[in-house]
Each structure stands twice: as C-alpha cells, then as structure tokens.
Write an enzyme that holds these catalytic residues in place. Structure first.
Site, PDB file in Angstrom:
ATOM      1  N   ASP A  56      -6.753  -6.586   4.123  1.00 35.22           N
ATOM      2  CA  ASP A  56      -7.842  -5.903   3.415  1.00 35.22           C
ATOM      3  C   ASP A  56      -8.772  -6.947   2.790  1.00 35.22           C
ATOM      4  O   ASP A  56      -9.990  -6.892   2.947  1.00 35.22           O
ATOM      5  CB  ASP A  56      -7.246  -4.995   2.330  1.00 35.22           C
ATOM      6  CG  ASP A  56      -8.310  -4.285   1.516  1.00 35.22           C
ATOM      7  OD1 ASP A  56      -9.269  -3.761   2.126  1.00 35.22           O
ATOM      8  OD2 ASP A  56      -8.204  -4.262   0.273  1.00 35.22           O
ATOM      9  N   ASP A  68      -3.499 -17.875   0.623  1.00 38.17           N
ATOM     10  CA  ASP A  68      -4.476 -18.542  -0.244  1.00 38.17           C
ATOM     11  C   ASP A  68      -5.221 -19.617   0.540  1.00 38.17           C
ATOM     12  O   ASP A  68      -6.446 -19.750   0.450  1.00 38.17           O
ATOM     13  CB  ASP A  68      -3.810 -19.108  -1.514  1.00 38.17           C
ATOM     14  CG  ASP A  68      -2.562 -19.927  -1.234  1.00 38.17           C
ATOM     15  OD1 ASP A  68      -2.042 -19.890  -0.092  1.00 38.17           O
ATOM     16  OD2 ASP A  68      -2.095 -20.630  -2.163  1.00 38.17           O
ATOM     17  N   ASP A  84     -12.739  -8.427   4.242  1.00 42.47           N
ATOM     18  CA  ASP A  84     -13.976  -8.393   3.454  1.00 42.47           C
ATOM     19  C   ASP A  84     -14.581  -9.793   3.375  1.00 42.47           C
ATOM     20  O   ASP A  84     -15.795  -9.964   3.491  1.00 42.47           O
ATOM     21  CB  ASP A  84     -13.712  -7.895   2.019  1.00 42.47           C
ATOM     22  CG  ASP A  84     -13.965  -6.400   1.865  1.00 42.47           C
ATOM     23  OD1 ASP A  84     -13.739  -5.651   2.833  1.00 42.47           O
ATOM     24  OD2 ASP A  84     -14.388  -5.984   0.764  1.00 42.47           O
ATOM     25  N   LYS A 142       2.646 -15.123   2.863  1.00 44.27           N
ATOM     26  CA  LYS A 142       2.869 -15.840   1.603  1.00 44.27           C
ATOM     27  C   LYS A 142       4.375 -16.106   1.518  1.00 44.27           C
ATOM     28  O   LYS A 142       5.056 -15.721   0.561  1.00 44.27           O
ATOM     29  CB  LYS A 142       2.341 -14.982   0.437  1.00 44.27           C
ATOM     30  CG  LYS A 142       2.298 -15.683  -0.908  1.00 44.27           C
ATOM     31  CD  LYS A 142       1.229 -16.767  -1.022  1.00 44.27           C
ATOM     32  CE  LYS A 142       1.380 -17.511  -2.344  1.00 44.27           C
ATOM     33  NZ  LYS A 142       0.452 -18.663  -2.443  1.00 44.27           N
ATOM     34  N   TYR A 162       0.819  -1.212   0.000  1.00 45.80           N
ATOM     35  CA  TYR A 162       0.000   0.000   0.000  1.00 45.80           C
ATOM     36  C   TYR A 162       0.856   1.266   0.000  1.00 45.80           C
ATOM     37  O   TYR A 162       0.441   2.306  -0.509  1.00 45.80           O
ATOM     38  CB  TYR A 162      -0.893   0.037   1.255  1.00 45.80           C
ATOM     39  CG  TYR A 162      -2.267  -0.545   1.078  1.00 45.80           C
ATOM     40  CD1 TYR A 162      -2.436  -1.850   0.634  1.00 45.80           C
ATOM     41  CD2 TYR A 162      -3.393   0.205   1.386  1.00 45.80           C
ATOM     42  CE1 TYR A 162      -3.707  -2.391   0.504  1.00 45.80           C
ATOM     43  CE2 TYR A 162      -4.672  -0.333   1.261  1.00 45.80           C
ATOM     44  CZ  TYR A 162      -4.812  -1.621   0.818  1.00 45.80           C
ATOM     45  OH  TYR A 162      -6.070  -2.141   0.692  1.00 45.80           O
TER      46      TYR A 162
HETATM   47  C1  IPM Z   1     -10.569  -0.698   3.815  1.00 44.72           C
HETATM   48  C2  IPM Z   1     -10.770  -0.080   2.462  1.00 44.72           C
HETATM   49  C3  IPM Z   1      -9.581   0.837   2.140  1.00 44.72           C
HETATM   50  C4  IPM Z   1      -8.345  -0.046   2.076  1.00 44.72           C
HETATM   51  C5  IPM Z   1      -9.730   1.685   0.872  1.00 44.72           C
HETATM   52  C6  IPM Z   1     -10.964   2.550   0.919  1.00 44.72           C
HETATM   53  C7  IPM Z   1      -8.513   2.521   0.601  1.00 44.72           C
HETATM   54  O1  IPM Z   1     -10.954  -1.062   1.512  1.00 44.72           O
HETATM   55  O2  IPM Z   1     -10.444   0.052   4.804  1.00 44.72           O
HETATM   56  O3  IPM Z   1     -10.554  -1.926   3.901  1.00 44.72           O
HETATM   57  O4  IPM Z   1      -8.014  -0.612   1.026  1.00 44.72           O
HETATM   58  O5  IPM Z   1      -7.684  -0.169   3.100  1.00 44.72           O
HETATM   59 MG    MG Z   2     -11.128  -3.025   2.289  1.00 41.99          MG
END
Ligand code: IPM
Ligand code: MG
Length: 352
Positions: free
Chosen positions: A242, A218, A246, A186, A135
C-alpha cells in the site's frame, strides 16, 4: 462480457464514466451493470458493501471500481466506513494478487518531483498481496487496560500458503518481464516477515531463471527514490505494498496515472485506479481519469484476454499525452489544460 461498475464516492463516478465511454467506443459487446458501493451505498442502503452489490459483483465477469472514502462518514463504526467496501470485496472475492504497474511516460518526465534522469524510462511492477497481513489479521481492536488507559492493537499474520501463492504470481510476472524479482519484507524485525522471506526463497527454487533479491521495506522506500530503475518486479505484503505503491506513483508524476488489477486464483479481477476518492476535487471536472481508463485496459487484457483492445487504449493515452493534454495534476505551462470530460474526449478521439 458482464462488467460490474462500482463507481463509489468522491471522484469515483466521474472517472468511471470516462472509462466506460472509452470501453463503449471499442465496438465490443459489454453488458454493464452498476451498483452502489462505499459511502454512497451506506447513504442509500445503510451498508458500504450491500449484499445486492456483492451479489452483482460475484455474478459479473469483471469489476470496474472507482474509489471509496468520505470524510463525513469517518466517525462511523469501522465496519460501516466506506473503505470497508473495497476491503470486503477483496476478501470476499479472494483477490489476493494486486498488480500495480508504475510507468513513466516520456511526456510526463517533467511532472515527477524527481530528476528526469532518475525516472526517465522507468517501468516497474509492484505486486501487492491484498487479502492478508495486518489489514485482516485478528485479533484487533481498542481495549482498556487495567490501569484505565486505552490500547490499540492489530495483528500482522501471513500463512505459508498465502505467501507462496503471491510469490508464484511475482515470479511468473517477472518471467514475462525482466526476470528480476525483489521481495520486500521486514525480516530483520518481524517474525511474519522472516517466514515471508523463507517461503519466497523456497518458491524461488522453482524459478531458476528469475533473479531473486530481498530488501527491507525501509531500504526499499529509499531505493525507490534513489534509483528506482534498479527494480523490475517487486513482490510484497499488503501494508508495505500500500505504502510503496503510493510512493512509486510519484515517480510517474501523478497518482492520477496509476491503474491496478486485483486478481484471484481463477483470474477473476477487480480493476481500479490506485488513488482514492479525492472528495476535495469531486464534482469539479478536474480529476484525472487516466488511471481508471488504464485500469479498463488492464481489465481487457487480464479478464477478457483482449490484449489488442487493451493496447488500443494504452496507445490512445500515450497519444493524448503527446498531444499535450494535461489534467491539473500533471499540468505544466504550455500544455493544453483538460478537465475530466475533456481528457475522456481526447482519449476517445485518439482511439481511432
Ligand atoms: C489502496 C487504498 C486502500 C488500501 C484503502 C482505500 C482501504 O489505499 O487501494 O491502496 O489501503 O488498500
Ligand atoms: Mg493505498
């Protein structure tokens, strides 16, 4: 208690409004300041993270953050895109430890796309490193090669000290929970991740009571779907965290349910839902405010040491779910359909 509210874009203002209503109902003394951030700040002041906003954030005791992101600004140069606001805040304030708990409420077991027996009772914590990795690694860019073709490149980097400090956070969190820490990397392919594994293992020697395991990312993505309850605390890098967080949110039924805390080494924190700005549903009073309300609870617990007040909010959220209130993301036939504001109303009512 000085709280800086950065509502941002899309559904950001609607969901932070509901979290603020809940905070104000607690009979605690807050001093709330608001400032523009993200696309909203770009439109108003020409930059997604204006100096004035960063200054207010620095002067506060905690930050409540909504969401940033605005498709219509995606063609701006990277440094002016809305997402730079949250990345800049994380970096400027050194918020390297991101706590993303994923909890399955009994009432929402059916809302998950996974079988009830796979997710019922799930309670895991993902600790995502937040200020390093690909990042932020340099060099990065898009360059033109000798043959005239363009090439994009980014750099994954972690220094030992960056790995060590987040590993400590992971072990200490595991100490307070089920005493199991899974470090996700990884290491079979990436040198950065080989170092990650080595350093996490070294730190682990200081925590003999925590069972440390290592898993490739993975496989971790697969195991989260196959048998998520095998995990207690997961510690991982910025990008893997990240993606995995999700994924973990879907175990709980909706990404609209997951709060987060991003802390620096002094415990200063930014609190935000893990979901984005959802511009497609903005302004329609349908967004789920619970992730932001639960983020406010995390703020009370971590920044202000008000565990009881945090629990009051969390209990109210559980009650509201038990009463059958559902925003559209977690709706099921027979439930009471609630909009963003109605969900806020229900939490307020359940506080008492
Ligand atoms: C998160 C989001 C952010 C990230 C974006 C909005 C930059 O997806 O907080 O998970 O990638 O960290
Ligand atoms: Mg995110």
């Amino acid at each position: 208690m000085k709280i800086c509210v950065l509502a941002g874009d899309g559904i950001g203002p609607e969901i932070t409004d509901q979290a603020l209503r809940v905070l104000h109902a607690l009979d605690l003394k807050f001093d709330v300041t608001e400032a523009p951030v993200g696309g909203a700040a770009y439109r108003a002041l020409g930059h997604p993270l204006p100096d004035s906003t960063l200054k207010l954030a620095r002067e506060s005791d905690a930050i409540l953050f909504g969401a940033v992101g605005d498709f219509s600004l995606d063609t701006l140069p990277r440094e002016l895109r809305p997402e730079q606001a949250i990345l800049g805040l994380r970096k400027e304030l050194n918020l390297f430890a991101n706590f993303r708990p994923a909890l399955v409420y009994p009432e929402l077991v059916q809302a998950s796309s996974l079988k009830p027996e796979v997710v019922a009772g799930l309670d895991i914590l993902i600790i995502r490193e937040l200020t390093g990795d690909i990042y932020f690694g340099q060099p990065r860019g898009i360059r033109t090669l000798a043959n005239g073709e363009r090439e994009g490149y980014d750099t994954m980097r972690y220094s030992e000290s960056e790995i060590r400090r987040v590993a400590h956070v992971g072990f200490q969190a595991a100490q307070k929970r089920g005493r199991r820490l899974c470090s996700v990397d990884k290491a079979n392919v990436l040198d950065t991740m080989q170092l990650w594994r080595e350093v996490v293992s070294e730190v682990g020697e200081e925590y003999p009571e925590v069972a440390l395991s290592h898993m490739y990312v993975d496989n971790a993505a697969m195991q989260l779907l196959k048998n998520p309850k095998q995990f207690d605390v997961i510690v991982t890098g910025n990008m893997f965290g990240d993606i995995l967080s999700d994924e973990a949110s879907m175990l709980t039924g909706s990404i609209g349910m997951l709060p987060s805390a991003s802390l620096n080494e002094h415990g200063f924190g930014l609190y935000e839902p893990i979901h984005g700005s959802a511009p497609d549903i903005a302004g329609k009073n349908i967004a789920n405010p619970l992730a932001t309300i639960l983020s406010a609870a995390m703020m009370l617990r971590y920044s202000f040491n008000l565990a009881e007040a945090a629990e009051r909010i969390e209990t109210a959220v559980k009650r509201v779910l038990a009463q059958g209130f559902r925003t559209s993301d977690i709706f099921e036939p027979g439930a009471k359909k609630a909009g963003t504001i109605e969900m806020g109303d229900a939490v307020l009512a359940a506080l008492s």
